[in-house]
Motif scaffolding. Sequence first.
Motif, PDB file in Angstrom:
ATOM      1  N   LEU A   1       0.950  -1.145  -0.105  1.00 45.82           N
ATOM      2  CA  LEU A   1       0.009  -0.030   0.101  1.00 45.82           C
ATOM      3  C   LEU A   1       0.798   1.272   0.011  1.00 45.82           C
ATOM      4  O   LEU A   1       0.402   2.182  -0.827  1.00 45.82           O
ATOM      5  N   GLN A   2       1.970   1.098   0.839  1.00 48.67           N
ATOM      6  CA  GLN A   2       2.886   2.291   0.624  1.00 48.67           C
ATOM      7  C   GLN A   2       3.337   2.755  -0.765  1.00 48.67           C
ATOM      8  O   GLN A   2       3.616   3.810  -1.116  1.00 48.67           O
ATOM      9  N   GLU A   3       3.656   1.617  -1.211  1.00 53.59           N
ATOM     10  CA  GLU A   3       4.294   1.434  -2.797  1.00 53.59           C
ATOM     11  C   GLU A   3       3.358   2.177  -3.724  1.00 53.59           C
ATOM     12  O   GLU A   3       3.590   2.848  -4.694  1.00 53.59           O
ATOM     13  N   ILE A   4       2.131   1.749  -3.442  1.00 55.16           N
ATOM     14  CA  ILE A   4       0.977   2.322  -4.426  1.00 55.16           C
ATOM     15  C   ILE A   4       0.770   3.633  -4.047  1.00 55.16           C
ATOM     16  O   ILE A   4       0.632   4.506  -5.177  1.00 55.16           O
ATOM     17  N   ASN A   5       0.801   4.431  -3.009  1.00 56.95           N
ATOM     18  CA  ASN A   5       0.848   5.773  -2.553  1.00 56.95           C
ATOM     19  C   ASN A   5       1.961   6.288  -2.882  1.00 56.95           C
ATOM     20  O   ASN A   5       1.715   7.327  -3.764  1.00 56.95           O
ATOM     21  N   ARG A   6       3.111   5.677  -3.004  1.00 61.46           N
ATOM     22  CA  ARG A   6       4.346   6.558  -3.328  1.00 61.46           C
ATOM     23  C   ARG A   6       4.346   6.907  -4.819  1.00 61.46           C
ATOM     24  O   ARG A   6       4.774   7.929  -5.204  1.00 61.46           O
ATOM     25  N   LEU A   7       4.080   5.661  -5.745  1.00 67.39           N
ATOM     26  CA  LEU A   7       3.819   5.888  -7.050  1.00 67.39           C
ATOM     27  C   LEU A   7       2.599   6.440  -7.433  1.00 67.39           C
ATOM     28  O   LEU A   7       2.319   6.642  -8.716  1.00 67.39           O
ATOM     29  N   LYS A   8       1.886   6.975  -6.557  1.00 72.74           N
ATOM     30  CA  LYS A   8       0.581   7.732  -6.887  1.00 72.74           C
ATOM     31  C   LYS A   8      -0.378   7.140  -7.801  1.00 72.74           C
ATOM     32  O   LYS A   8      -0.872   7.424  -8.827  1.00 72.74           O
ATOM     33  N   LEU A   9      -0.610   5.791  -7.460  1.00 67.27           N
ATOM     34  CA  LEU A   9      -1.419   4.806  -8.243  1.00 67.27           C
ATOM     35  C   LEU A   9      -2.794   5.048  -7.977  1.00 67.27           C
ATOM     36  O   LEU A   9      -3.255   5.021  -6.770  1.00 67.27           O
ATOM     37  N   LYS A  10      -3.698   4.766  -9.171  1.00 64.38           N
ATOM     38  CA  LYS A  10      -5.108   4.608  -8.795  1.00 64.38           C
ATOM     39  C   LYS A  10      -5.303   2.931  -8.769  1.00 64.38           C
ATOM     40  O   LYS A  10      -4.713   2.286  -9.815  1.00 64.38           O
ATOM     41  N   VAL A  11      -5.799   2.357  -7.854  1.00 63.62           N
ATOM     42  CA  VAL A  11      -5.791   1.014  -7.575  1.00 63.62           C
ATOM     43  C   VAL A  11      -7.051   0.344  -7.406  1.00 63.62           C
ATOM     44  O   VAL A  11      -8.080   0.795  -6.909  1.00 63.62           O
ATOM     45  N   CYS A  12      -7.417  -0.676  -8.327  1.00 55.90           N
ATOM     46  CA  CYS A  12      -8.677  -1.380  -8.195  1.00 55.90           C
ATOM     47  C   CYS A  12      -8.320  -2.951  -7.448  1.00 55.90           C
ATOM     48  O   CYS A  12      -7.444  -3.421  -8.125  1.00 55.90           O
ATOM     49  N   PHE A  13      -9.122  -3.072  -6.501  1.00 55.84           N
ATOM     50  CA  PHE A  13      -8.933  -4.372  -5.801  1.00 55.84           C
ATOM     51  C   PHE A  13     -10.268  -5.287  -6.572  1.00 55.84           C
ATOM     52  O   PHE A  13     -11.083  -5.343  -6.130  1.00 55.84           O
ATOM     53  N   ALA A  14      -9.864  -5.788  -7.623  1.00 58.52           N
ATOM     54  CA  ALA A  14     -10.848  -6.335  -8.451  1.00 58.52           C
ATOM     55  C   ALA A  14     -11.800  -7.524  -7.959  1.00 58.52           C
ATOM     56  O   ALA A  14     -12.853  -7.444  -8.151  1.00 58.52           O
ATOM     57  N   GLN A  15     -10.886  -8.218  -7.205  1.00 57.55           N
ATOM     58  CA  GLN A  15     -11.682  -9.420  -6.457  1.00 57.55           C
ATOM     59  C   GLN A  15     -12.250  -9.145  -5.169  1.00 57.55           C
ATOM     60  O   GLN A  15     -12.885 -10.033  -4.432  1.00 57.55           O
ATOM     61  N   GLY A  16     -12.114  -7.841  -4.742  1.00 52.99           N
ATOM     62  CA  GLY A  16     -12.695  -7.526  -3.435  1.00 52.99           C
ATOM     63  C   GLY A  16     -11.587  -8.054  -2.102  1.00 52.99           C
ATOM     64  O   GLY A  16     -10.796  -8.577  -2.357  1.00 52.99           O
ATOM     65  N   ILE A  17     -12.148  -7.355  -1.096  1.00 55.09           N
ATOM     66  CA  ILE A  17     -11.173  -7.048   0.146  1.00 55.09           C
ATOM     67  C   ILE A  17     -12.098  -7.740   1.265  1.00 55.09           C
ATOM     68  O   ILE A  17     -13.223  -7.738   1.188  1.00 55.09           O
ATOM     69  N   ASN A  18     -11.520  -8.756   1.902  1.00 53.97           N
ATOM     70  CA  ASN A  18     -12.094  -9.623   2.951  1.00 53.97           C
ATOM     71  C   ASN A  18     -12.546  -8.469   4.221  1.00 53.97           C
ATOM     72  O   ASN A  18     -11.869  -8.581   5.055  1.00 53.97           O
ATOM     73  N   ILE A  19     -13.790  -8.056   4.246  1.00 52.18           N
ATOM     74  CA  ILE A  19     -14.291  -7.407   5.132  1.00 52.18           C
ATOM     75  C   ILE A  19     -14.367  -7.797   6.488  1.00 52.18           C
ATOM     76  O   ILE A  19     -14.423  -7.375   7.667  1.00 52.18           O
ATOM     77  N   ARG A  20     -14.667  -9.302   6.474  1.00 46.99           N
ATOM     78  CA  ARG A  20     -15.041  -9.934   7.823  1.00 46.99           C
ATOM     79  C   ARG A  20     -13.931  -9.926   8.714  1.00 46.99           C
ATOM     80  O   ARG A  20     -14.165 -10.183  10.050  1.00 46.99           O
ATOM     81  N   ILE A  21     -12.435  -9.883   8.388  1.00 48.63           N
ATOM     82  CA  ILE A  21     -11.548  -9.713   9.036  1.00 48.63           C
ATOM     83  C   ILE A  21     -10.395  -8.647   8.966  1.00 48.63           C
ATOM     84  O   ILE A  21      -9.365  -8.680   9.549  1.00 48.63           O
ATOM     85  N   ILE A  22     -11.163  -7.692   8.259  1.00 45.21           N
ATOM     86  CA  ILE A  22     -10.277  -6.460   8.167  1.00 45.21           C
ATOM     87  C   ILE A  22      -9.980  -5.853   9.629  1.00 45.21           C
ATOM     88  O   ILE A  22     -10.950  -5.734  10.543  1.00 45.21           O
ATOM     89  N   SER A  23      -8.675  -5.332   9.932  1.00 47.86           N
ATOM     90  CA  SER A  23      -8.469  -4.770  11.316  1.00 47.86           C
ATOM     91  C   SER A  23      -8.455  -3.153  11.041  1.00 47.86           C
ATOM     92  O   SER A  23      -8.584  -2.609  10.169  1.00 47.86           O
ATOM     93  N   ASP A  24      -8.550  -2.447  12.006  1.00 49.52           N
ATOM     94  CA  ASP A  24      -8.454  -1.178  12.130  1.00 49.52           C
ATOM     95  C   ASP A  24      -7.224  -0.469  11.402  1.00 49.52           C
ATOM     96  O   ASP A  24      -7.540   0.446  10.681  1.00 49.52           O
ATOM     97  N   ARG A  25      -6.229  -1.045  11.664  1.00 52.34           N
ATOM     98  CA  ARG A  25      -5.114  -0.540  10.944  1.00 52.34           C
ATOM     99  C   ARG A  25      -5.162  -0.816   9.460  1.00 52.34           C
ATOM    100  O   ARG A  25      -4.781   0.053   8.769  1.00 52.34           O
ATOM    101  N   GLN A  26      -5.528  -2.177   9.164  1.00 51.76           N
ATOM    102  CA  GLN A  26      -5.603  -2.155   7.593  1.00 51.76           C
ATOM    103  C   GLN A  26      -6.722  -1.298   7.097  1.00 51.76           C
ATOM    104  O   GLN A  26      -6.550  -0.917   5.995  1.00 51.76           O
ATOM    105  N   ALA A  27      -7.949  -1.216   7.823  1.00 54.18           N
ATOM    106  CA  ALA A  27      -8.973  -0.038   7.266  1.00 54.18           C
ATOM    107  C   ALA A  27      -8.349   1.208   6.982  1.00 54.18           C
ATOM    108  O   ALA A  27      -8.616   1.910   6.008  1.00 54.18           O
TER     109      ALA A  27
END
Length: 307
Positions: A157-183
């Motif tokens: 995620l830091q690399e995505i931000n450093r490169l100023k990328l627009k990112v699509c998580f096409a397959q989806g993120i697992n929201i059931r176990i996402i942590s506060d830090r990850q969110a």
Amino acid sequence: MRIGIVQVDGDMPNMALMQICGYHEALGDNVEWWQGPLFNERYDKIYASKIFSFSKLPQLPDNAVIGGTGIDYKNKLPIEMQGNLPSYTLYPDCNFHIGFSMKGCRYKCEFCCVPQKEGRPYFNSSIADLLLNPNGKNRLMLLDNDFFGITNWEENLQEINRLKLKVCFAQGINIRIISDRQAKALAETNFYNTKFDQRYVTFAWDVFEDERPVMRGIKRCNDAGIPCNKMQFFVLIGHKSTHEQNIERITKLKNMGCLPFAMPYDKSDPYQKAFARWVNQRAVFNSCSWDDYKYNKFQFKATIQAN
């Protein structure tokens, strides 16, 4: 050699076919889309990819190489092709980079082939190494099935931000176990949909009984700065769910301001096809109830039993 390529199904660029293309181009071969059975004799070799079991194969010669999850969960590219860089030659209109930063998944959902095919999560590629499309600019589509499942997710995620990328998580993120830090880290990325024309990130509510962890994950994302109207949800229907449970999930998400997207477990089932068509046409879904939907030939008056 003249190589014919067949993409049997799927709307997005096919990574396996791109690797096959890159391999043969490196050998100096001519790679092109297969032109149909009347032209089989013009090709020295034909490769076909079939993602879904329900997709119908075209009339291919007996010596065609056919792979993909629609054929067998365990089949893989030949070893000499597996590490090959993908080529975008077959997709000249593709305006984004595409690939996997990781593969595999921590969960073993019975409706999903990923654990059987790829096993536990593992590193596949750095973010920078995925930026291979000459026309990709600052758009990256990740095909990861469990993005937060490997230890270097924060570095990615830091690399995505450093490169100023627009990112699509096409397959989806697992929201059931996402942590506060990850969110919080996810909220700081410039996430987009698959067309890169709207800002929302995709999650899933596949199992009705997962309501509690899904709602907990939504709250964590809201608290981190991701509002509900920037959250799309894949909603699996037809796999151990009743019609009432399907309605309850999509209605709850809609009332919260989220964007539900129905995913039929069995696309040959008329009910599942009609329900998905109703939900996924958002203008219709926002203005018309299921009971009043034009294509609802069933007019359900009783509970549809779980499959």
